[in-house]
Write a protein that holds these residues in place. Structure first.
Motif, PDB file in Angstrom:
ATOM      1  N   TYR A  20      20.617  57.430 110.830  1.00  0.00           N
ATOM      2  CA  TYR A  20      19.834  56.434 111.561  1.00  0.00           C
ATOM      3  C   TYR A  20      20.687  55.562 112.476  1.00  0.00           C
ATOM      4  N   ASP A  74      12.129  49.230 104.929  1.00  0.00           N
ATOM      5  CA  ASP A  74      12.093  50.438 105.758  1.00  0.00           C
ATOM      6  C   ASP A  74      11.003  50.209 106.791  1.00  0.00           C
ATOM      7  N   LEU A  76      10.623  51.768 109.729  1.00  0.00           N
ATOM      8  CA  LEU A  76      10.243  52.902 110.575  1.00  0.00           C
ATOM      9  C   LEU A  76       8.879  53.414 110.156  1.00  0.00           C
ATOM     10  N   TRP A  77       8.073  53.785 111.110  1.00  0.00           N
ATOM     11  CA  TRP A  77       6.741  54.292 110.788  1.00  0.00           C
ATOM     12  C   TRP A  77       6.669  55.805 110.818  1.00  0.00           C
ATOM     13  N   ASP A  78       7.679  56.455 111.408  1.00  0.00           N
ATOM     14  CA  ASP A  78       7.581  57.912 111.538  1.00  0.00           C
ATOM     15  C   ASP A  78       8.662  58.696 110.803  1.00  0.00           C
ATOM     16  N   LYS A  79       9.756  58.087 110.442  1.00  0.00           N
ATOM     17  CA  LYS A  79      10.855  58.795 109.768  1.00  0.00           C
ATOM     18  C   LYS A  79      11.359  57.950 108.610  1.00  0.00           C
ATOM     19  N   ASN A  80      10.530  57.791 107.598  1.00  0.00           N
ATOM     20  CA  ASN A  80      10.879  56.937 106.470  1.00  0.00           C
ATOM     21  C   ASN A  80      12.058  57.479 105.673  1.00  0.00           C
ATOM     22  N   GLN A  83      11.375  59.781 102.587  1.00  0.00           N
ATOM     23  CA  GLN A  83      11.088  61.178 102.925  1.00  0.00           C
ATOM     24  C   GLN A  83      12.383  61.945 103.179  1.00  0.00           C
TER      25      GLN A  83
END
Length: 111
Positions: A20, A74, A76-80, A83
């Motif tokens: 990140y 966290d 981020l809404w698309d790449k947590n 996950q």
């Protein structure tokens, strides 16, 4: 999936958080780690601060507690992060999403 040791969790967390960090047109993301306290952070600094936005922010914060990764932040809404950790082999039951209200299991529940 087999449970990971605290050292395996740490190594996986550091590797995944490292993805990140970097630079974009709008901000620079830094990876900071404190192995003594087992705390790991991705923070950001905006390149051009604007009045309505904070100059710096915490994008992600996670720590190792016993044999769990506790994710405190966290945004981020698309790449947590959870996950990414799961994909890297961390069992979901060893990931605590504190920012969503999940709590560490008590010692009695772990038995």
């Amino acid at each position: 999936m087999a449970r990971l040791t605290p050292d395996q969790l740490r190594d996986t967390l550091i590797r995944e958080l490292g993805w990140y960090a970097g630079t974009s047109d709008d901000f620079r993301l830094y990876f900071a780690k404190d192995d003594e306290q087992r705390l790991y952070v991705i923070s950001g600094v905006r390149n051009t601060p604007q009045a309505e936005q904070e100059r710096s922010f915490i994008l992600m914060q996670a720590r190792i507690v016993d044999d769990h990764i506790v994710i405190d932040e966290d945004t981020l809404w698309d790449k947590n992060l959870w996950q990414a950790l799961e994909k890297a082999g961390v069992p979901r039951e060893q990931i605590i999403l504190a920012y969503k209200g999940e709590k560490l299991p008590s010692l009695d529940e772990a038995k």
